[in-house]
Design an enzyme around this catalytic site. Structure first.
Site, short mmCIF file in Angstrom:
data_model
loop_
_atom_site.label_atom_id
_atom_site.label_comp_id
_atom_site.label_asym_id
_atom_site.label_seq_id
_atom_site.Cartn_x
_atom_site.Cartn_y
_atom_site.Cartn_z
N THR A 170 0.77 -1.21 -0.03
CA THR A 170 -0.19 0.13 0.22
C THR A 170 1.07 1.26 0.00
OG1 THR A 170 -1.69 -1.04 1.29
CG2 THR A 170 -1.63 1.33 1.40
N GLY A 194 -10.89 -1.77 3.35
CA GLY A 194 -9.91 -1.80 4.59
C GLY A 194 -10.17 -0.35 5.07
N GLY A 228 -1.05 -1.36 6.91
CA GLY A 228 -1.02 -2.46 7.92
C GLY A 228 -2.07 -3.39 7.72
N GLY A 236 -5.75 -3.67 7.76
CA GLY A 236 -6.61 -2.71 7.75
C GLY A 236 -7.90 -2.60 9.04
N1 ASP Z 1 -4.19 -1.19 4.85
C1 ASP Z 1 -4.31 -1.99 3.93
C2 ASP Z 1 -5.60 -2.71 3.90
O1 ASP Z 1 -6.06 -3.37 5.03
C3 ASP Z 1 -3.24 -2.98 3.38
C4 ASP Z 1 -2.07 -2.31 3.40
O2 ASP Z 1 -1.66 -1.41 4.17
O3 ASP Z 1 -0.92 -2.89 2.79
O4 ASP Z 1 -6.49 -2.72 2.96
#
Ligand code: ASP
Length: 307
Positions: free
Chosen positions: A174, A204, A226, A228
């Site tokens: 992300t 997310g 992270g 989500g």
């Molecule tokens: N936070 C994002 C989600 O949960 C994933 C990520 O940060 O890599 O969709």
């Protein structure tokens, strides 16, 4: 520090990021971040707005297949690309966001169009894709966003029957950008393909103001990455901003406190980048690594992969 100094931070996801044990891969990340930071610097140095700059930097990161957003986004368990993104203006508290949108190259530009339109904050799925057409953002064939690496990643995940944070599957993550411009205005942007192997329709934290993204000129600009669900449940970004406003903390102290709460209450997994109202940069994560970079008060560009 001169009040006209600008600050800029970006991230490319958090997790184990084992692939950076290969120095060539690590170098790719550093180089990609440096390019985006320098492009953002040019804009902020000539007086452009934080809001325009975070949109621009986020779009560059979306276009880079190294990262889990736009081109190269993680796939759902159905093999589809469903994108979440949000942009927030710290001056007006305006937000534009999209969830589970398909067939769009740059969801952050669509989020910006929703912000400018002003009628709504969050559009999802087909309604978001239809609005993109109205806003002059051309639909694209989803296959153009899918890389061979993502297909392999999904196959591994499905074989194991798990859902994984992109960076825990030896692939990149992300993205986010936060900035403070020369007038002292703040803005934040976050964009993602979500979790590798997630259910179609899952949204997310990234497009949710107060969870994975937040900006308020009085407190800070924040972009999280992270798991989500942890960031949604802890209302992470607003928790952090509140600590600055109500406890009079700087960005670094507020981030440390919010990460502590995330870890203690939820065993939460992820991190964030923060620029506070004074332009100070802070980054931290509960994961082993987070890809991130910054320019503080117009200084040198720094890039890090380890926390
Ligand atoms: N936070 C994002 C989600 O949960 C994933 C990520 O940060 O890599 O969709």
């Amino acid at each position: 520090m001169a009040s006209k100094a600008f600050s800029l931070m970006i991230h490319g996801g958090a997790g184990r990021i084992r692939e950076v044990q290969d120095p060539l891969v690590a170098e790719q990340y550093h180089a990609a971040m440096l390019r985006v930071l320098e492009a953002g610097r040019e804009r902020l140095a000539r007086g452009e707005r934080a809001l325009d700059t975070v949109e621009y930097c986020a779009a560059l990161l979306e276009d880079d297949p190294l990262f889990n957003a736009g081109t190269g986004a993680a796939l759902t368990r159905a093999g589809t690309v469903e994108l979440d993104a949000a942009i927030m203006d710290g001056t007006t508290l305006g937000v534009g966001a999209v969830g589970a949108v398909r067939g769009i190259a740059n969801p952050i530009r669509l989020a910006r169009a929703i912000l400018e339109d002003g009628a709504h904050v969050l559009l999802v799925a087909e309604g978001a894709a239809n609005f993109a057409r109205q806003a002059g953002l051309p639909p694209i064939d989803e296959s153009r966003l899918i890389t061979a690496q993502r297909r392999e990643q999904l196959e591994r995940t499905l074989r194991r029957g798990t859902v994984t944070l992109d960076h825990d599957e030896s692939a990149p993550g992300t993205i986010g950008a936060v900035a403070r411009d020369q007038r002292g205005h703040l803005a934040a942007a976050t964009s993602t393909g979500g979790m590798n192997g997630q259910r179609p329709g899952r949204v997310g934290d990234s497009p949710i103001a107060g969870a994975g993204v937040y900006a308020d000129d009085h407190t800070a600009a924040i972009s999280a990455t992270g798991l989500g669900e942890h960031f949604l449940r802890s209302v992470f970004a607003k928790d952090l901003a509140d600590r600055i406003e109500l406890l009079d903390l700087g960005g670094t102290e507020a981030l440390a406190a919010s990460l502590r709460r995330l870890r203690d209450r939820l065993d939460g997994y992820g991190g964030a980048i923060v620029i506070d109202h004074a332009g100070r940069c802070a980054a931290g994560t509960t994961t082993p690594r987070m890809i991130h970079g910054w320019i503080e008060h117009g200084g040198a560009s720094e890039t890090r992969i380890d926390p």
